[in-house]
Design an enzyme around this catalytic site. Structure first.
Site, PDB file in Angstrom:
ATOM      1  N   ASP A  62       0.825  -1.211   0.000  1.00  0.00           N
ATOM      2  CA  ASP A  62       0.000   0.000   0.000  1.00  0.00           C
ATOM      3  C   ASP A  62       0.858   1.259   0.000  1.00  0.00           C
ATOM      4  OD1 ASP A  62       0.908  -0.446   2.596  1.00  0.00           O
ATOM      5  OD2 ASP A  62      -1.061  -0.920   3.395  1.00  0.00           O
ATOM      6  N   ASN A 128      -8.173  -3.244  13.633  1.00  0.00           N
ATOM      7  CA  ASN A 128      -9.533  -3.473  13.107  1.00  0.00           C
ATOM      8  C   ASN A 128      -9.566  -4.671  12.143  1.00  0.00           C
ATOM      9  OD1 ASN A 128      -8.270  -2.520  10.842  1.00  0.00           O
ATOM     10  ND2 ASN A 128      -9.559  -0.708  10.571  1.00  0.00           N
ATOM     11  N   HIS A 130      -7.585  -5.062   9.489  1.00  0.00           N
ATOM     12  CA  HIS A 130      -7.200  -4.799   8.094  1.00  0.00           C
ATOM     13  C   HIS A 130      -5.902  -5.502   7.731  1.00  0.00           C
ATOM     14  CE1 HIS A 130      -4.976  -0.702   9.033  1.00  0.00           C
ATOM     15  NE2 HIS A 130      -4.151  -1.723   9.146  1.00  0.00           N
ATOM     16  N   GLU A 135      -9.823  -2.092   4.707  1.00  0.00           N
ATOM     17  CA  GLU A 135     -10.534  -1.841   5.954  1.00  0.00           C
ATOM     18  C   GLU A 135     -11.762  -2.764   6.061  1.00  0.00           C
ATOM     19  OE1 GLU A 135      -8.765  -0.270   7.882  1.00  0.00           O
ATOM     20  OE2 GLU A 135      -8.523   1.873   7.500  1.00  0.00           O
TER      21      GLU A 135
END
Ligand code: PGA
Length: 234
Positions: A62, A128, A130, A135
């Site tokens: 990313d 979370n 990810h 996400e």
């Protein structure tokens, strides 16, 4: 899925280095790489070895939208600082954070990935759930795309910036399908703040609300953690 627990971070990172060296010795030439605090000790260890990546290709997971490769918090800069400066690859790809047309940039990156199948993918995990910047709620079928970062992700990453206002709101990320195409995957979950999410992943309830839960369906995944079996993590 293989889960390996370590009493010390030193042992965990030594094992991670071994896994990467073994993958390379067994013929891996295309490596998917990750950033974040989890990977810094790993890259520091790799730089101490005599592993040679000059006949290998890397793809990063990313990159922040809006940061050029010269920006100190861009993932291009991170990779140069922590790994490529000492261990160059024949060719290293990252999404271009300042591309004029982000939609086209995501498609270009996905097309490059599909031309070079990943032999090995390194992953951290967000609190979370990810992986990359996929996400919660991201389709398991997703390819490289543009994402709006969750507030919790921006807050978790604010420690690397002078203030939260400077943390970009968008990023490019390999999709979940792009990640799952890798032949083997190594996920590292270190520290108490990953305990809850690791428990949820190991519970093997596949849900797009926990992007990393898809990894339990991959045929060749190793998870390394320093979290011991406890009330929460079985
Ligand atoms: P961290 O990030 O290594 O900085 O905890 C991991 C991630 O968000 O994937």
């Amino acid at each position: 899925m293989r889960l390996e627990r370590f009493a010390s971070k030193e042992d965990l990172y030594a094992r991670a280095v071994d896994i990467i060296v073994n993958a390379k010795n067994e013929g891996a030439t295309t490596f998917g790489l990750a950033t974040g605090g989890t990977m810094e000790p790993l890259y520091a260890e790799i730089c101490e070895t005599n592993i040679d990546f000059t006949n290998c290709i890397s793809f990063n997971l990313d990159e922040y939208v809006g940061l050029s490769a010269k920006h100190e918090q861009s993932y291009a800069f991170y990779m140069y600082k922590h790994l490529f400066h000492h261990k160059p690859f024949e060719k290293s790809y990252l999404p271009n954070g300042i591309a004029d047309n982000p939609t086209e940039e995501a498609a270009r990156y996905e097309s490059l990935l599909q031309q070079h199948s990943l032999d090995f993918q390194l992953l951290g995990i967000g609190q979370n759930g990810h992986i990359g910047f996929n996400e919660p709620g991201t389709s398991f079928d997703s390819l490289t795309h543009l994402v709006t970062l969750e507030e919790s992700t921006r807050q978790a990453n604010a420690r690397f910036f002078d203030s939260i206002d400077e943390v970009p709101t968008q990023a490019f990320t390999m999709g979940i399908q792009s990640i799952m195409r890798a032949k083997s995957i190594l996920l590292i979950a270190v520290g108490e703040d990953k305990r809850d999410v690791l428990e949820r992943v190991l519970a093997s309830k596949f849900t797009e609300e926990i992007p990393a839960s898809i990894l339990m369906k991959h045929p060749n995944v190793t998870i390394l953690t320093d979290l011991q079996k406890g009330e929460n993590v079985q």
